[in-house]
Design a protein around this motif. Structure first.
Motif, PDB file in Angstrom:
ATOM      1  N   GLY A   1       0.798  -1.217   0.000  1.00  0.00           N
ATOM      2  CA  GLY A   1       0.000   0.000   0.000  1.00  0.00           C
ATOM      3  C   GLY A   1       0.830   1.266   0.000  1.00  0.00           C
ATOM      4  O   GLY A   1       0.395   2.298  -0.511  1.00  0.00           O
ATOM      5  N   THR A   2       2.004   1.199   0.590  1.00  0.00           N
ATOM      6  CA  THR A   2       2.814   2.407   0.567  1.00  0.00           C
ATOM      7  C   THR A   2       3.240   2.721  -0.857  1.00  0.00           C
ATOM      8  O   THR A   2       3.314   3.878  -1.251  1.00  0.00           O
ATOM      9  CB  THR A   2       4.069   2.275   1.453  1.00  0.00           C
ATOM     10  OG1 THR A   2       4.851   1.209   0.953  1.00  0.00           O
ATOM     11  CG2 THR A   2       3.726   2.014   2.893  1.00  0.00           C
TER      12      THR A   2
ATOM     13  N   ALA B   1      -2.770   2.969   3.528  1.00  0.00           N
ATOM     14  CA  ALA B   1      -2.107   3.026   2.233  1.00  0.00           C
ATOM     15  C   ALA B   1      -2.263   4.397   1.577  1.00  0.00           C
ATOM     16  O   ALA B   1      -1.346   4.923   0.948  1.00  0.00           O
ATOM     17  CB  ALA B   1      -2.660   1.937   1.311  1.00  0.00           C
TER      18      ALA B   1
HETATM   19 NA    NA Z   1       0.675   4.803   0.088  1.00  0.00          NA
END
Ligand code: NA
Ligand code: NA
Lengths: 169, 441, 317
Positions: B338-339, B379
């Motif tokens: 998600g990052t 995220a």
């Molecule tokens: Na992100």
């Protein structure tokens, strides 16, 4: 940049902007169809075409609007590295990596044309009881993808100009 | 080459392509169509467009442009100003009270919209200037607005939960209801954090001077009328849907219409605003739709390679992990992905790989939907890639730098992870309400 | 030794149902083919949306399909007879009998040869009943229902006030809950249970509009030619085994679930009233017969068959 390219960029941008400014009203068409659907459901017999029609409009909305959204620079990028570059470096890298966009749009266009040809050849109707002809919506989709492709070429020329240190106005 | 290797190669090429900073949809679509062509030859040439037909048939996506329109309309409607004024007067006396009020505002906005766009727009245009003017710490308020707006996808209605529901085949109405308490829990944790920090260091959020909020109680109560319109909108959209009067996509149209009506009632409709809203709606809708279009193509190839089976095989047979270990590992991998990844793409590509396994392991998919949504919120917020970050950068005044924005989210992400852990440990927070309230949806 | 042949076969059935109606024969084939050929099975909308199945097979995106002609949107006149052509069959055995004793097989073969697709083999599935959230006890109750159903069946049902809706197969349970549809007219009770649709509906109408689904296996014309004869033969045997398995799986399933194995409450429209639906169906047959010479031929076969069955009496009719 040669004048011909300047004119090309200008014409493509102006045309796609015009198209986008019209297409953005499509949201009201979707809204209207769905509201009609819920009203007809409570007042009289529901219509069998509303959901599918709204889907057709949605396809036209985001594909015909694709070019203008590129122009507005609405698309997210992952700017872990990209964000730190100067505008000129960004443009130079973009002018190369935009090839990915071209390849993707090319395949979309190829599939779209082939699918539209099929729809015309067999007078394809939708897989539903309403069964409207599929060619019109497919033609709209193809036009949308083609315009997005043209917009991408215009952006490519503009990036190239910035990268060479002579931005197009 | 084994299918697992191809899948891995596809995934890493996608990440590499995105790192170049090219538009996310182009990077995903590029890898998708090239993989289809390489693997399937001529037959694969049309998979990209075929994804377009799939997208068209995915009816819940109709809610997306309508919610986006609604969000922008709400942020221009003047509803938020009235609400904010009420929070201002009622909470302003507390240290950090305006920031607490901002969280309150975000919860109300979240209850009227299914995305975080509305919250971001309102937070950045209405709350942020006010907070900065009152001498609030710029890093804290930047975090408050981003964290608050992320509640938009957890507090019902929620587009993320709609898409999750379609993939997990769970009732959307129940998922939405399940998000109520977790959403309020997160909001509460944010408030606790703000209050504690401002108690320790009052300069972070100075209390408003008395004269600014000194008014007769009658006047103060009158300010609460600001809540009427939001309540009406919430009812028209959520109430009618939950009662089964409108269908899901119809209710998003009703919501959009009611936001338009609210703006008209408040006398905010004018040509410039009209153009701004329609243009932003088209731009952001296209952004989401093109990512989904590209991700559906990528996902079809991925699916064709049997990625679901491969993951199940790896986690259950090879590593011999227990259900809880697998669940926790999934959440962690989501957070890591998600990052870097756009969460819309993640939903379309990764969720179909994980969700069937979660169900098979015997976990409640309604509960998991809430966990999933919170990881999406994280995220959103975590650099380098996050949609909220992207919006914040576009909307924040120049005195808030990129570094400020990055630093601002740290404590709030930590709080969200705490919230996530609490809901994992006490599933009832999510599952109690849907089990006890009858919803048709 | 030649290179191993790999086929992508997409069924129109969803994942859970596919385990019963097609997976066994694919597994059997892969085992018996002993590494010479492998069929990879994909379920509803997995690679391409169901409405695009035909075109995807013709273009080679997928190599083979299991579906009815109506659902895969075949560009042939006879597609209307696929799926549930109203009252064309009373029992599942009627379908193979019509194909292999009354000559529908020749007609199908000819029709699909014209469009570059190899029709391989037809068989029956279950009957088509309504499942709803409100009890259906008369034709009046059908009015205004938004029903997930097959395109042709849907067209036929509109005259009773039904509003047909088409959405992806796997979206059905959620659509039922989000109010996009009010009812399902897609299958018998065995599929309701297997697909998990039993959990989103309450009532099951015992009257059906057709006693047996009619669908086939198909392959891309060129891909089929590339398969050596012994493997073609093997696949034919496996398709037959699939038809056979479905015959008893559904036949037994329908009975035991109706006899108390299902949570659905059974309702019935009185036979006299339902008769009017059947009569309307025969008028619908004539409409379809007027569409093309080939359709007229099929309708004539259906009528001839019907006459024989009537004359034979119980247990046939
Ligand atoms: Na992100
Ligand atoms: Na919300």
């Amino acid at each position: 940049m040669p004048d011909a390219i300047k004119t090309y960029v200008h014409v493509v941008d102006a045309f796609n902007r015009r198209v986008g400014r019209i297409v953005m009203y499509g949201i009201f068409v979707m809204m209207g169809i769905l509201l009609y659907s819920s009203i007809s459901k409570t007042m009289f017999l529901p219509a069998h075409w509303t959901l599918e029609m709204a889907q057709f409009v949605m396809a036209g909305y985001y594909l015909l609007g694709g070019a203008y959204s590129l122009q507005l620079d609405s698309h997210v990028r992952m700017d872990l590295i990209y964000g730190r570059w100067s505008p000129r470096t960004k443009a130079a890298v973009d002018a190369v990596t935009i090839m990915m966009l071209f390849v993707y749009l090319f395949f979309l266009l190829y599939g779209g044309i082939s699918s539209t040809a099929y729809a015309l050849q067999y007078t394809e109707t939708s897989y539903s009881s309403w069964s409207p002809y599929m060619a019109p919506v497919k033609i709209v989709m193809v036009i949308g993808i083609a315009l997005t492709f043209l917009q991408a070429t215009s952006i490519f020329f503009k990036d190239l100009a910035v990268a060479m240190g002579r931005p197009l106005a | 080459m084994s299918y697992e290797m191809i899948a891995l190669l596809m995934f890493s090429s996608m990440m590499m392509s995105m790192l170049t900073g090219q538009r996310v949809f182009a990077a995903i679509g590029f890898v998708g169509v090239v993989a289809a062509a390489v693997l399937w030859g001529n037959g694969g040439f049309e998979l990209g467009f075929s994804a377009g037909m799939k997208l068209m048939k995915w009816y819940p996506l109709l809610t997306l442009p309508l919610f986006i329109f609604m969000g922008y309309m709400l942020s221009e409607s003047g509803i938020a100003e009235d609400l904010y004024k009420a929070f201002h007067v009622w909470m302003g006396g507390l240290p950090g009270g305006l920031a607490v009020g901002t969280i309150g505002l975000m919860v109300v906005i979240s209850a009227m919209n299914g995305l975080s766009v509305a919250g971001m727009a309102i937070g950045a245009t209405i709350a942020l200037p006010e907070l900065l003017k009152r001498g609030y710490d710029k890093i804290m308020v930047s975090g408050v607005i981003q964290a608050g707006s992320s509640l938009g996808i957890l507090v019902p209605p929620s587009v993320v939960l709609v898409l999750y529901g379609m993939i997990a085949r769970q009732p959307v109405g129940k998922l939405w209801i399940a998000g109520v308490f977790p959403g309020l829990l997160l909001a509460f944790l944010f408030v606790v954090y703000i209050v504690i920090r401002c108690k320790i260091n009052p300069s972070l959020g100075p209390a408003l001077p008395k004269e600014e909020r000194n008014m007769p109680l009658v006047e103060k109560l009158k300010l609460l009328r600001a809540g009427i319109l939001p309540f009406v909108i919430f009812f028209l959209m959520m109430g009618l849907f939950v009662m089964g009067v409108t269908s899901l996509v119809e209710s998003s149209a009703v919501g959009a219409l009611s936001a338009l009506a609210a703006a008209a009632i408040k006398g905010r409709l004018n040509w410039a605003m009209w153009n701004r809203v329609l243009e932003q709606t088209l731009g952001i809708s296209c952004m989401f739709m093109w990512i989904i279009l590209a991700a559906l193509c990528f996902g079809a190839v991925f699916d064709g390679l049997g990625a679901v089976k491969a993951i199940e095989h790896l986690l259950v047979d090879e590593l011999g992990m227990s259900p809880w270990q697998i669940l926790i590992m999934m959440q962690i991998s989501y957070l890591i992905m998600g990052t870097f990844l756009d969460d819309t793409a993640m939903l379309v590509i990764v969720a179909p790989l994980y969700i069937p396994l979660v169900g098979k392991l015997g976990f409640d998919l309604i509960w998991y939907g809430v966990l999933y949504t919170i990881t999406c919120q994280v995220a959103y917020m975590t650099p380098p890639f996050g949609y909220n970050l992207f919006l914040m950068r576009a909307m924040a005044p120049p005195e808030i730098t990129l570094v400020d924005i990055y630093r601002s989210i740290v404590p709030f992400v930590a709080i969200m992870l705490v919230g996530l852990a609490i809901i994992m440990a006490f599933p009832e927070i999510a599952t109690w309400l849907p089990a006890h309230v009858y919803v048709k949806g | 030794q030649d290179k191993k042949i790999t086929w992508r076969l997409q069924t129109y059935a969803g994942a859970a149902l596919a385990e019963e109606v097609v997976r066994p024969c694919v597994n059997a084939f892969n085992k018996a083919a002993n590494g010479e050929m492998e069929i990879e099975l994909y379920t509803a909308d997995q690679l391409v949306p169901t409405g695009e199945l035909f075109r995807a097979m013709q273009a080679g995106t997928i190599d083979a399909v299991q579906s009815d002609d109506d659902s895969m949107n075949s560009p042939v006149d006879i597609k209307v007879f696929g799926g549930y052509f109203p009252f064309a069959s009373r029992f599942s055995l009627d379908v193979p009998t019509l194909f292999y004793q009354y000559g529908l097989d020749k007609i199908w073969e000819e029709a699909y040869d014209e469009v570059g697709v190899k029709w391989l083999s037809a068989g029956a599935w279950d009957p088509c009943n309504f499942s709803t959230n409100k009890p259906i006890k008369s034709l009046e109750d059908l009015k205004g229902l938004r029903v997930f159903t097959f395109p042709t069946a849907g067209k036929f049902l509109t005259q009773f006030g039904v509003v047909p809706v088409t959405i992806p197969f796997e979206d059905v349970p959620v659509a039922m809950q989000t109010g996009e549809i009010d009812a399902i007219a897609w299958s018998g009770i065995t599929e309701m249970k297997t697909s998990g649709w039993e959990e989103v509906t309450k009532y099951f109408l015992t009257n059906n509009i057709s006693g047996g689904w009619c669908g086939s296996f198909f392959a891309n014309g060129d891909r089929w030619k590339e398969v050596p004869e012994h493997l073609q033969q093997l696949w034919r045997v496996c398709m037959d085994s699939s038809h056979y398995r479905r015959l008893h799986w559904y036949w037994g399933g329908e009975a035991s679930l109706r006899a108390g194995g299902s949570s659905l409450e059974l309702t019935t429209i009185p036979a006299e009233e339902w008769k009017t639906v059947e009569e309307k169906a025969y008028a619908f047959w004539d409409e379809i017969a007027a569409q093309s010479e080939r359709n007229a031929k099929v309708v004539k076969i259906l009528k001839d068959y019907q006459a024989v069955m009537e004359k034979a009496g119980s247990p046939y009719r």
